[in-house]
Design a protein around this motif. Structure first.
Motif, PDB file in Angstrom:
ATOM      1  N   PRO A  72      33.512 123.646  29.444  1.00  0.00           N
ATOM      2  CA  PRO A  72      34.692 123.042  29.341  1.00  0.00           C
ATOM      3  C   PRO A  72      35.699 123.807  30.651  1.00  0.00           C
ATOM      4  O   PRO A  72      35.650 124.753  30.731  1.00  0.00           O
ATOM      5  N   SER A  73      36.601 122.948  31.369  1.00  0.00           N
ATOM      6  CA  SER A  73      37.503 123.578  32.263  1.00  0.00           C
ATOM      7  C   SER A  73      38.632 122.834  32.553  1.00  0.00           C
ATOM      8  O   SER A  73      38.342 121.529  32.585  1.00  0.00           O
ATOM      9  N   THR A  74      39.950 123.155  32.765  1.00  0.00           N
ATOM     10  CA  THR A  74      41.015 122.421  33.196  1.00  0.00           C
ATOM     11  C   THR A  74      41.265 122.797  34.631  1.00  0.00           C
ATOM     12  O   THR A  74      41.017 122.036  35.488  1.00  0.00           O
ATOM     13  N   ARG A  75      41.712 124.003  34.626  1.00  0.00           N
ATOM     14  CA  ARG A  75      42.240 124.600  36.204  1.00  0.00           C
ATOM     15  C   ARG A  75      41.004 124.616  37.469  1.00  0.00           C
ATOM     16  O   ARG A  75      41.086 124.119  38.509  1.00  0.00           O
ATOM     17  N   THR A  76      39.955 125.463  36.861  1.00  0.00           N
ATOM     18  CA  THR A  76      38.971 125.385  38.050  1.00  0.00           C
ATOM     19  C   THR A  76      38.375 123.917  38.684  1.00  0.00           C
ATOM     20  O   THR A  76      38.237 123.779  39.873  1.00  0.00           O
ATOM     21  N   PRO A  85      44.569 134.276  33.517  1.00  0.00           N
ATOM     22  CA  PRO A  85      43.793 133.299  34.215  1.00  0.00           C
ATOM     23  C   PRO A  85      44.176 131.924  33.469  1.00  0.00           C
ATOM     24  O   PRO A  85      43.957 130.744  34.061  1.00  0.00           O
ATOM     25  N   LEU A  86      44.664 131.853  32.203  1.00  0.00           N
ATOM     26  CA  LEU A  86      44.991 130.660  31.531  1.00  0.00           C
ATOM     27  C   LEU A  86      43.478 129.896  30.910  1.00  0.00           C
ATOM     28  O   LEU A  86      42.638 130.245  31.976  1.00  0.00           O
ATOM     29  N   PRO A  87      43.077 129.481  29.888  1.00  0.00           N
ATOM     30  CA  PRO A  87      44.271 129.144  29.034  1.00  0.00           C
ATOM     31  C   PRO A  87      44.662 130.200  28.272  1.00  0.00           C
ATOM     32  O   PRO A  87      43.970 131.195  28.120  1.00  0.00           O
ATOM     33  N   ARG A 134      29.711 125.507  36.852  1.00  0.00           N
ATOM     34  CA  ARG A 134      30.060 126.342  35.614  1.00  0.00           C
ATOM     35  C   ARG A 134      29.068 126.341  34.793  1.00  0.00           C
ATOM     36  O   ARG A 134      28.758 125.057  34.234  1.00  0.00           O
ATOM     37  N   HIS A 179      33.340 135.229  37.625  1.00  0.00           N
ATOM     38  CA  HIS A 179      34.290 134.147  38.139  1.00  0.00           C
ATOM     39  C   HIS A 179      35.081 134.310  39.405  1.00  0.00           C
ATOM     40  O   HIS A 179      36.128 134.546  39.563  1.00  0.00           O
ATOM     41  N   GLN A 230      38.043 132.759  40.969  1.00  0.00           N
ATOM     42  CA  GLN A 230      39.264 133.000  40.135  1.00  0.00           C
ATOM     43  C   GLN A 230      39.842 134.497  40.462  1.00  0.00           C
ATOM     44  O   GLN A 230      41.152 134.648  40.795  1.00  0.00           O
TER      45      GLN A 230
HETATM   46  N1   CP Z   1      41.013 130.130  34.578  1.00  0.00           N
HETATM   47  C1   CP Z   1      40.218 129.185  34.387  1.00  0.00           C
HETATM   48  O1   CP Z   1      39.065 129.305  34.505  1.00  0.00           O
HETATM   49  O2   CP Z   1      40.630 128.105  33.675  1.00  0.00           O
HETATM   50  P1   CP Z   1      39.487 126.821  33.395  1.00  0.00           P
HETATM   51  O3   CP Z   1      38.505 127.492  32.280  1.00  0.00           O
HETATM   52  O4   CP Z   1      40.706 125.748  32.733  1.00  0.00           O
HETATM   53  O5   CP Z   1      38.918 126.437  34.381  1.00  0.00           O
END
Ligand code: CP
Length: 302
Positions: free
Chosen positions: A50-54, A259-261, A103, A131, A134
């Motif tokens: 899973p990922s949102t930002r990347t 780096p979130l979340p 990823r 990463h 990032q």
């Molecule tokens: N910082 C980061 O990698 O966020 P995601 O897991 O949402 O991509």
């Protein structure tokens, strides 16, 4: 640069060049100027985790450069479920797209993908390992918000064992001058020894359990990575161990990154403080990833 797999593969000049181009990209975004650098080109985003930002910032970056995106967000919807190997998937995607972002839950998967790919591969996180994109956006954030990377006093707090962002960033910071790194974690989640060995002659290092934030310019909070613990009981022992609150930050000359979340390690009351730059940090992912896409595509198509 043929691929971007690890921060160990890039030198200080290459980092400076990426940050310089990212600044140009940020100006371009600010001016809302159309860009056609990647017109007619396709980015494949292969997200086995899973990922949102990347994922979304890579997608935004490619589209802002005038290109387009294909990909998947769940390996269960792909032929992996029928037994297809990563090697075969990469060979197939190499015939569809111009660049790959991957990823994967396994350390080394991105390296393997790059070794059998005829198009550039970008590591968007492989297990607890690396990463690198990032890291580049983290360095960009430090430069934008503090004005320098040399002479930095930074505290990494939380899960330093499984957190791949801190592994990559510590290695990249070791390329800069006079960097002081404070590693704050419970003993169960200490920075892996091989990374300590790699950087200890190049930076000043301290390791501790208590959250001592004296003489720190940059607080880098991390989430305890529940999904990486082999035993859930071990996770429950360290869950919620570090929490940053407003009184630890306000009226101090410091920035707070993540780096979130986040889960519960940064209280929401910090969000309105000017020191809290974690949402800006996630925005900087767009110009930095635009710069990475542009540079990698260019260096492979000259
Ligand atoms: N910082 C980061 O990698 O966020 P995601 O897991 O949402 O991509």
């Amino acid at each position: 640069m043929d691929h971007l797999i690890s921060t160990r593969d890039i030198n200080k000049n290459e980092i400076s060049n990426i940050l310089k181009i990212a600044e140009e990209m940020e100006n371009l975004l600010e001016e809302k100027k159309p860009c056609e650098f990647m017109k007619g080109k396709l980015l494949a985003t292969l997200f086995y985790e899973p990922s949102t930002r990347t994922r979304l910032s890579f997608e935004t970056a490619m589209k802002r450069l005038g290109g387009n995106v294909i990909g998947f967000t769940d390996a269960k919807s792909t032929s992996v479920t029928k037994g297809e190997t990563l090697r075969d998937t990469i060979s197939v995607i190499g015939g569809y797209a111009d660049l790959i972002v991957i990823r994967h839950p396994y350390e080394g998967a991105s390296r393997l993908a790059s070794e059998c790919s005829k198009i550039p591969v970008i590591n968007a996180g492989d297990g607890s390992n690396q990463h690198p994109t990032q890291t580049l956006l983290d360095l960009y954030t430090i430069k934008r918000e503090i004005g320098k990377i040399d002479n930095l006093n930074i505290a990494f707090i939380g899960d330093l064992k499984y957190g791949r962002t801190v592994h990559s960033l510590c290695q990249a910071l070791s390329l800069f001058e006079n960097v002081n790194i404070r590693l704050i974690s419970p003993k169960e989640l200490k920075m892996p020894q091989e990374i300590i060995e790699d950087i200890k002659s190049k930076v000043s290092l301290e390791e501790m359990e208590e959250m001592d934030l004296e003489n720190i310019d940059c607080i880098y909070m991390t989430r305890i990575q529940k999904e990486r613990f082999p035993d859930p009981n071990e996770y429950h022992k360290v869950k919620g161990i570090y929490k940053l609150n407003k009184s630890q930050v306000e009226n101090k000359k410091v920035i707070v990154m993540h780096p979130l979340p986040r889960v519960d390690e940064i209280e929401q009351e910090l969000d309105s403080l000017e020191q809290s730059v974690y949402f800006k940090q996630s925005f900087y992912g767009i110009p930095v990833r635009m710069a990475i896409l542009k540079l990698l595509y260019k260096s492979n198509n000259q």
